[in-house]
Write a protein that holds these residues in place. Sequence first.
Motif, PDB file in Angstrom:
ATOM      1  N   GLN A 120       0.820  -1.217   0.000  1.00 47.20           N
ATOM      2  CA  GLN A 120       0.000   0.000   0.000  1.00 47.20           C
ATOM      3  C   GLN A 120       0.851   1.265   0.000  1.00 47.20           C
ATOM      4  OE1 GLN A 120      -3.330  -0.542  -0.451  1.00 47.20           O
ATOM      5  NE2 GLN A 120      -2.486  -2.605  -0.497  1.00 47.20           N
ATOM      6  N   LYS A 121       2.153   1.094   0.170  1.00 45.22           N
ATOM      7  CA  LYS A 121       3.087   2.214   0.241  1.00 45.22           C
ATOM      8  C   LYS A 121       3.126   2.948  -1.091  1.00 45.22           C
ATOM      9  CE  LYS A 121       7.333   0.834   0.267  1.00 45.22           C
ATOM     10  NZ  LYS A 121       7.958   1.187  -0.974  1.00 45.22           N
TER      11      LYS A 121
ATOM     12  N   VAL B  47       6.221  -2.740   9.956  1.00 41.49           N
ATOM     13  CA  VAL B  47       7.138  -3.399   9.006  1.00 41.49           C
ATOM     14  C   VAL B  47       8.464  -3.722   9.692  1.00 41.49           C
ATOM     15  CG1 VAL B  47       8.468  -3.049   6.890  1.00 41.49           C
ATOM     16  CG2 VAL B  47       6.041  -2.430   6.959  1.00 41.49           C
ATOM     17  N   LYS B  48       8.986  -2.789  10.446  1.00 43.25           N
ATOM     18  CA  LYS B  48      10.245  -3.033  11.151  1.00 43.25           C
ATOM     19  C   LYS B  48      10.101  -4.164  12.165  1.00 43.25           C
ATOM     20  CE  LYS B  48      13.859  -0.912  13.893  1.00 43.25           C
ATOM     21  NZ  LYS B  48      14.318   0.279  14.579  1.00 43.25           N
TER      22      LYS B  48
ATOM     23  N   ARG C 265       5.853   6.592   1.462  1.00 40.54           N
ATOM     24  CA  ARG C 265       4.923   7.062   2.490  1.00 40.54           C
ATOM     25  C   ARG C 265       3.568   6.427   2.229  1.00 40.54           C
ATOM     26  NH1 ARG C 265       5.522  13.466   2.449  1.00 40.54           N
ATOM     27  NH2 ARG C 265       5.286  13.107   0.221  1.00 40.54           N
ATOM     28  N   TRP C 266       2.731   6.457   3.238  1.00 37.25           N
ATOM     29  CA  TRP C 266       1.387   5.911   3.131  1.00 37.25           C
ATOM     30  C   TRP C 266       0.376   7.046   3.180  1.00 37.25           C
ATOM     31  CZ3 TRP C 266       5.344   3.067   4.931  1.00 37.25           C
ATOM     32  CH2 TRP C 266       5.385   1.706   4.631  1.00 37.25           C
ATOM     33  N   ASN C 267      -0.682   6.901   2.396  1.00 39.43           N
ATOM     34  CA  ASN C 267      -1.760   7.887   2.432  1.00 39.43           C
ATOM     35  C   ASN C 267      -2.604   7.691   3.672  1.00 39.43           C
ATOM     36  OD1 ASN C 267      -1.165   9.195   0.075  1.00 39.43           O
ATOM     37  ND2 ASN C 267      -2.577   8.010  -1.160  1.00 39.43           N
ATOM     38  N   GLY C 268      -3.173   8.776   4.145  1.00 37.89           N
ATOM     39  CA  GLY C 268      -4.096   8.703   5.271  1.00 37.89           C
ATOM     40  C   GLY C 268      -5.474   8.278   4.778  1.00 37.89           C
ATOM     41  N   LYS C 269      -5.975   7.188   5.307  1.00 33.53           N
ATOM     42  CA  LYS C 269      -7.313   6.712   4.986  1.00 33.53           C
ATOM     43  C   LYS C 269      -7.938   6.261   6.300  1.00 33.53           C
ATOM     44  CE  LYS C 269      -5.564   4.067   1.180  1.00 33.53           C
ATOM     45  NZ  LYS C 269      -5.658   2.858   0.412  1.00 33.53           N
TER      46      LYS C 269
ATOM     47  N   THR D 174       2.156   6.723   8.133  1.00 31.31           N
ATOM     48  CA  THR D 174       3.486   6.281   7.703  1.00 31.31           C
ATOM     49  C   THR D 174       4.296   5.788   8.899  1.00 31.31           C
ATOM     50  OG1 THR D 174       3.483   7.740   5.778  1.00 31.31           O
ATOM     51  CG2 THR D 174       5.640   7.023   6.601  1.00 31.31           C
ATOM     52  N   TRP D 175       4.271   6.520  10.001  1.00 28.43           N
ATOM     53  CA  TRP D 175       5.020   6.089  11.186  1.00 28.43           C
ATOM     54  C   TRP D 175       4.506   4.742  11.696  1.00 28.43           C
ATOM     55  CZ3 TRP D 175       4.166   4.734  16.215  1.00 28.43           C
ATOM     56  CH2 TRP D 175       5.282   4.649  17.014  1.00 28.43           C
TER      57      TRP D 175
END
Length: 75
Positions: free
Chosen positions: A31-32, A70-71, A37-41, A63-64
């Motif tokens: 989804q990145k 993921v980490k 970065r990731w969009n806000g949804k 994103t954070w």
Amino acid sequence: DVLHTLRALADVEKLNAKPTFRKAVEWLWKQKRDDDRWNGKSPYGSRMWTQLEKKRRPSKWITWQALYVVKASGL
């Protein structure tokens, strides 16, 4: 919501407990955006008193959270 659930699993170090959890992290990674970065949804965005970030735009908070998951998964 998937991200919230994955974050909870990351907090208790269970992201790798089941293959389906791993698949969910892989889905999240896909989804990145191209700029990493990731969009806000959020289905709850319209219920907020104020908008913290613009809809469908890169979100610092999402994103954070996604990077944390993921980490923690080791992906």
